[in-house]
Design an enzyme around this catalytic site. Structure first.
Site, PDB file in Angstrom:
ATOM      1  N   ASP A  11     -16.024 -38.038 -24.680  1.00  0.00           N
ATOM      2  CA  ASP A  11     -14.985 -37.850 -25.694  1.00  0.00           C
ATOM      3  C   ASP A  11     -14.873 -39.180 -26.420  1.00  0.00           C
ATOM      4  O   ASP A  11     -14.443 -40.173 -25.828  1.00  0.00           O
ATOM      5  CB  ASP A  11     -13.656 -37.476 -25.035  1.00  0.00           C
ATOM      6  CG  ASP A  11     -12.582 -37.105 -26.049  1.00  0.00           C
ATOM      7  OD1 ASP A  11     -12.645 -37.608 -27.199  1.00  0.00           O
ATOM      8  OD2 ASP A  11     -11.675 -36.343 -25.694  1.00  0.00           O
ATOM      9  N   ILE A  15      -9.503 -42.702 -24.035  1.00  0.00           N
ATOM     10  CA  ILE A  15      -8.201 -42.426 -23.411  1.00  0.00           C
ATOM     11  C   ILE A  15      -7.216 -42.021 -24.506  1.00  0.00           C
ATOM     12  O   ILE A  15      -6.942 -42.793 -25.422  1.00  0.00           O
ATOM     13  CB  ILE A  15      -7.672 -43.659 -22.648  1.00  0.00           C
ATOM     14  CG1 ILE A  15      -8.652 -44.048 -21.536  1.00  0.00           C
ATOM     15  CG2 ILE A  15      -6.285 -43.375 -22.064  1.00  0.00           C
ATOM     16  CD1 ILE A  15      -8.263 -45.310 -20.782  1.00  0.00           C
ATOM     17  N   HIS A  16      -6.695 -40.806 -24.376  1.00  0.00           N
ATOM     18  CA  HIS A  16      -5.723 -40.294 -25.343  1.00  0.00           C
ATOM     19  C   HIS A  16      -4.862 -39.269 -24.615  1.00  0.00           C
ATOM     20  O   HIS A  16      -5.023 -39.052 -23.420  1.00  0.00           O
ATOM     21  CB  HIS A  16      -6.427 -39.701 -26.565  1.00  0.00           C
ATOM     22  CG  HIS A  16      -7.376 -38.608 -26.213  1.00  0.00           C
ATOM     23  ND1 HIS A  16      -6.989 -37.299 -26.099  1.00  0.00           N
ATOM     24  CD2 HIS A  16      -8.687 -38.646 -25.904  1.00  0.00           C
ATOM     25  CE1 HIS A  16      -8.040 -36.573 -25.748  1.00  0.00           C
ATOM     26  NE2 HIS A  16      -9.075 -37.362 -25.620  1.00  0.00           N
ATOM     27  N   GLY A  17      -3.976 -38.629 -25.298  1.00  0.00           N
ATOM     28  CA  GLY A  17      -3.004 -37.733 -24.684  1.00  0.00           C
ATOM     29  C   GLY A  17      -3.577 -36.711 -23.723  1.00  0.00           C
ATOM     30  O   GLY A  17      -3.056 -36.511 -22.631  1.00  0.00           O
ATOM     31  N   THR A  20      -4.807 -38.520 -20.555  1.00  0.00           N
ATOM     32  CA  THR A  20      -3.758 -39.136 -19.755  1.00  0.00           C
ATOM     33  C   THR A  20      -2.802 -38.120 -19.161  1.00  0.00           C
ATOM     34  O   THR A  20      -2.221 -38.371 -18.124  1.00  0.00           O
ATOM     35  CB  THR A  20      -2.960 -40.167 -20.568  1.00  0.00           C
ATOM     36  OG1 THR A  20      -2.378 -39.521 -21.692  1.00  0.00           O
ATOM     37  CG2 THR A  20      -3.837 -41.306 -21.014  1.00  0.00           C
TER      38      THR A  20
END
Length: 165
Positions: A11, A15-17, A20
């Site tokens: 991706d 690190i994104h919503g 996480t």
């Protein structure tokens, strides 16, 4: 030595919503390893990636070659890992170096010059396809899903249907 890889995900947002919240909880992860030469060589990006992780989850940003070294040591014993990649080429390099991965989740590969759209959130070029073919030949599941609740879609079937293979 085997390491406990709970999620291997490509991706380019890293690190994104979705990572996480949904993925880290669903997969019971306590450490995220971002494996990207570009991110590892960008001090500001490393800081931002570490800040984006939820509390209680440790983050390390490693180059591909450093991950090869770390995977062969005992550093990761007892860790429940998510490996995040921006490119299937990096995954291929690690698998060729001996890293055991059973499944790869493809969560997002942005469209850019030289790439063709496979789905509305996955775009590939010829080198990406070569890497995916190699990974498929190793018996690694290649599944497209944005979040854990989504239906798994087999990447290789999509590539065949759209005449990429």
């Amino acid at each position: 030595m085997s390491i406990d890889i709970r999620l291997a995900r490509i991706d380019d947002r890293l690190i994104h919503g979705q990572v996480t919240t949904a993925w880290s909880k669903q997969m019971d992860i306590n450490r995220i390893l971002v494996i990207s030469d570009e991110a590892a060589n960008n001090p500001m990006r490393k800081i931002l990636l570490k800040q984006a992780a939820p509390s209680g989850i440790n983050v390390n940003v490693l180059s591909v070659s450093r991950m090869m070294e770390v995977a062969q040591s005992h550093i990761l014993e007892g860790e429940k890992l998510a490996l995040l990649f921006t490119s299937p080429v990096d995954v291929e390099a690690l698998v060729r170096s001996g890293l055991q991965i059973s499944s790869i989740n493809i969560g997002g590969m942005s469209f850019s010059s030289g790439k063709q759209m496979v789905t509305n959130f996955v775009s590939v070029d010829d080198r990406d396809i070569e890497a995916f073919v190699f990974l498929d030949e190793q018996g690694i599941e290649l599944e497209i899903r944005k979040v854990p609740a989504d239906h798994k879609t087999n990447l290789m079937e999509v590539l065949k249907k759209q005449n990429f293979l």
